[in-house]
Structure formats: structure tokens, C-alpha cells
Design a protein around this motif. Structure first.
Motif, mmCIF file in Angstrom:
data_model
loop_
_atom_site.group_PDB
_atom_site.id
_atom_site.type_symbol
_atom_site.label_atom_id
_atom_site.label_comp_id
_atom_site.label_asym_id
_atom_site.label_seq_id
_atom_site.Cartn_x
_atom_site.Cartn_y
_atom_site.Cartn_z
ATOM 1 N N UNK A 73 0.825 -1.208 0.000
ATOM 2 C CA UNK A 73 0.000 0.000 0.000
ATOM 3 C C UNK A 73 0.856 1.253 0.000
ATOM 4 N N UNK A 74 0.453 2.206 -0.827
ATOM 5 C CA UNK A 74 1.030 3.545 -0.812
ATOM 6 C C UNK A 74 -0.167 4.496 -0.796
ATOM 7 N N UNK A 75 -0.220 5.338 0.233
ATOM 8 C CA UNK A 75 -1.369 6.233 0.376
ATOM 9 C C UNK A 75 -1.377 7.304 -0.704
ATOM 10 N N UNK A 76 -2.468 8.034 -0.760
ATOM 11 C CA UNK A 76 -2.524 9.252 -1.579
ATOM 12 C C UNK A 76 -1.560 10.238 -0.917
ATOM 13 N N UNK A 77 -0.938 11.118 -1.705
ATOM 14 C CA UNK A 77 0.004 12.077 -1.122
ATOM 15 C C UNK A 77 -0.693 13.150 -0.296
ATOM 16 N N UNK A 78 -0.031 13.581 0.746
ATOM 17 C CA UNK A 78 -0.487 14.754 1.502
ATOM 18 C C UNK A 78 0.497 15.862 1.188
ATOM 19 N N UNK A 79 -0.003 16.962 0.634
ATOM 20 C CA UNK A 79 0.890 18.074 0.302
ATOM 21 C C UNK A 79 1.330 18.781 1.557
#
Length: 135
Positions: A124-130
Motif C-alpha cells: 500500500x502507498x497512500x494518496x500524497x499529503x501536500x
């Protein structure tokens, strides 16, 4: 040294992520999308099923969700949790536009009748948090 590294049981969870991120940093060296291909190599088979085949995975990596990983300029990997089956890391990326992004990156130890048995692979790789700009 264009060899694609294959998962082996000796590669530790954090090294898996390092291999993937280092390859993505120089995605097109020595040939186009080598970094993405290397990343794919360490994706768990169930993830490959969901995101594959490789051509589809390449397209996904170039979407807004993951494109900042391609040719990024720096990364930091912070261990969050590790057991003997699963490891979670917080990955901070500095992209080529000098913007920071955080991801949650998870690897799991593969169990099964294959060469991948006991190898750590990305699940799993999450959605990015800017995190905003470095300037």
C-alpha cells in the motif's frame, strides 16, 4: 547498471522502499520508465493484480496522485511500525518543483509457494499529503 533488482528474503522492509524511491528518482535512467519497472518488481502480487499490467501501472504512476515520485529530488523514510509480517513507513518526498509530499508506505512479508516467499513487498502507498513548498 541497468539491472532490475529482484526481491530476495534478505532485503529488509526499509531497503525495499529505498530501492523503489531511488529508482523513481532517476526514472528514465538508463532507459525510459526503468524506475517504474523497478518499483513494480517490488509490488506485492495482489497489488500487481490490482494495478497491472505494467503498462497500466506506468500510466497510474504518471497521474497526479503519484507523479511527484517520478524524478523527485529527495526523500526521507521514517519507520512507523514493524512486526514480523508488516512494516509501515512515513515517506517524505521533495519533488522537482521543490514541494514536499508525505505518503504512508506499507510493505508486507510474502508467504506462498513461490520465489517471493519471505520477501518484503509493497502492499500500500497512500494518496500524497501536500506539505507545501520548501521555500
Amino acid at each position: 547498471l541497468a539491472e532490475i533488482l529482484k526481491p530476495i528474503a534478505e532485503i529488509k522492509p526499509e531497503q525495499v522502499i529505498k530501492i523503489q524511491l531511488s529508482a523513481l528518482m532517476k526514472n528514465d535512467t538508463p532507459y525510459k520508465d526503468r524506475g517504474i519497472i523497478q518499483t513494480w518488481e517490488f509490488a506485492h502480487p495482489k497489488n500487481q493484480k490490482m494495478t497491472g499490467p505494467i503498462e497500466r501501472f506506468k500510466k497510474m504512476m504518471k497521474t497526479d496522485s503519484y507523479s511527484m515520485l517520478i524524478n523527485h529530488s529527495n526523500h526521507e523514510i521514517l519507520e512507523v511500525y514493524t512486526s514480523n509480517k508488516v512494516a509501515t513507513f512515513e515517506v517524505t518526498i521533495l519533488d522537482k518543483e521543490k514541494k514536499y509530499y508525505k505518503f504512508k508506505w506499507q510493505v508486507e512479508k510474502y508467504k506462498g509457494e513461490s520465489a517471493l516467499n519471505d520477501c518484503w513487498l509493497t502492499t500500500a502507498v497512500s494518496q500524497p499529503i501536500s506539505m507545501g513548498s520548501s521555500i
